[in-house]
Write a protein that holds these residues in place. Structure first.
Motif: not given
Length: 256
Positions: A109-119, A136-138
């Motif tokens: 995966v070239q970039e980790a997908p953005p996500e809500d910090p709390v979630a 998703e990066t593991d």
């Protein structure tokens, strides 16, 4: 004389009754305080236990939920494997044949997908306990080549070759060829060539050859080795080892 003493006796008898009533009223206060203290202790103990489990999961052994069929039949969808995070902490390195969990950022995966910090925090805590799918990066795959190895597919019998030696991969999913896509690569030092056991259902190093990093996973991105199956109970035990790579020679000029 006797009649004058009677009121005094009655007065004395009534005093303890009043004291008992007042005492029972005040005795309710400590009982409420004790109940409150008990709840606080229970909550504090629960918090300490939760922190202890998370620390153990972060540094020693982490449950990992298998989200896909890419490692069948060795690992199945819904299995919980226990990842040994100490396997490579004291000078040891991943070996050919090891089943490992790794962070694929920069390779798969070239970039980790953005996500809500709390979630993300809540999901990460649940995933670290094996209660949710991993990030998703593991990824979980098998090490087929280590630094310096030349990995080729395929020989005349359709087998993967490592450093010129064909490998009989007994762990492959029934009916799957070692690879339908040909490749011939040399693994750079400090990286690993990863492949799933269910080759026709696995996106692995082969699928990222033309991308930055060439599908090679840096050793320092390895989270740990999948050593044990913890769930379901019917599959409880160690992740099967393999002797498929025992005869593979060390990499050298003749092979690279």
């Amino acid at each position: 004389m006797d009649t004058e003493a009677e009121p005094l006796e009655r007065d004395r008898s009534s005093a303890p009754a009043t004291g008992t009533e007042e005492g029972s009223r005040f005795s309710r206060i400590p009982s409420r305080f004790a109940a409150s203290t008990s709840w606080r202790r229970t909550l504090a103990l629960g918090a300490v236990c939760a922190v202890g489990v998370l620390l153990f999961s972060s540094f020693v052994v982490q449950p990992f939920l298998i989200p896909s069929g890419s490692m069948e039949s060795t690992l199945r969808v819904g299995d919980r494997v226990l990842v040994n995070k100490l396997a490579y902490r004291f000078g040891s390195a991943p070996r050919r044949g090891d089943v490992v969990v790794f962070d694929g950022t920069g390779s798969f995966v070239q970039e980790a997908p953005p996500e809500d910090p709390v979630a993300g925090l809540l999901h990460g805590a649940a995933a670290s306990l094996g209660l949710a799918e991993p990030a998703e990066t593991d990824f979980v795959k098998r090490v087929v080549g280590v630094g310096g190895d030349r990995v080729v597919c395929c020989d005349k019998r359709g087998r993967v070759e490592v450093n010129g030696r064909p490998v009989d991969e007994e762990y492959l999913f029934a009916g799957d060829p070692p690879s339908r896509a040909p490749f011939d690569i040399v693994v750079p030092d400090g990286t690993l060539w990863m492949m799933g056991d269910h080759r026709s259902n696995s996106r692995d190093s082969r699928d990222h050859l033309g991308e930055p990093g060439g599908g090679m996973v840096p050793v320092d991105r390895v989270i740990g080795r999948a050593d044990w199956l913890g769930w379901p109970l019917g599959r409880l035990g160690t992740v099967p080892d393999t002797s498929a790579f025992d005869g593979v020679p060390a990499p050298g000029p003749a092979h690279g």
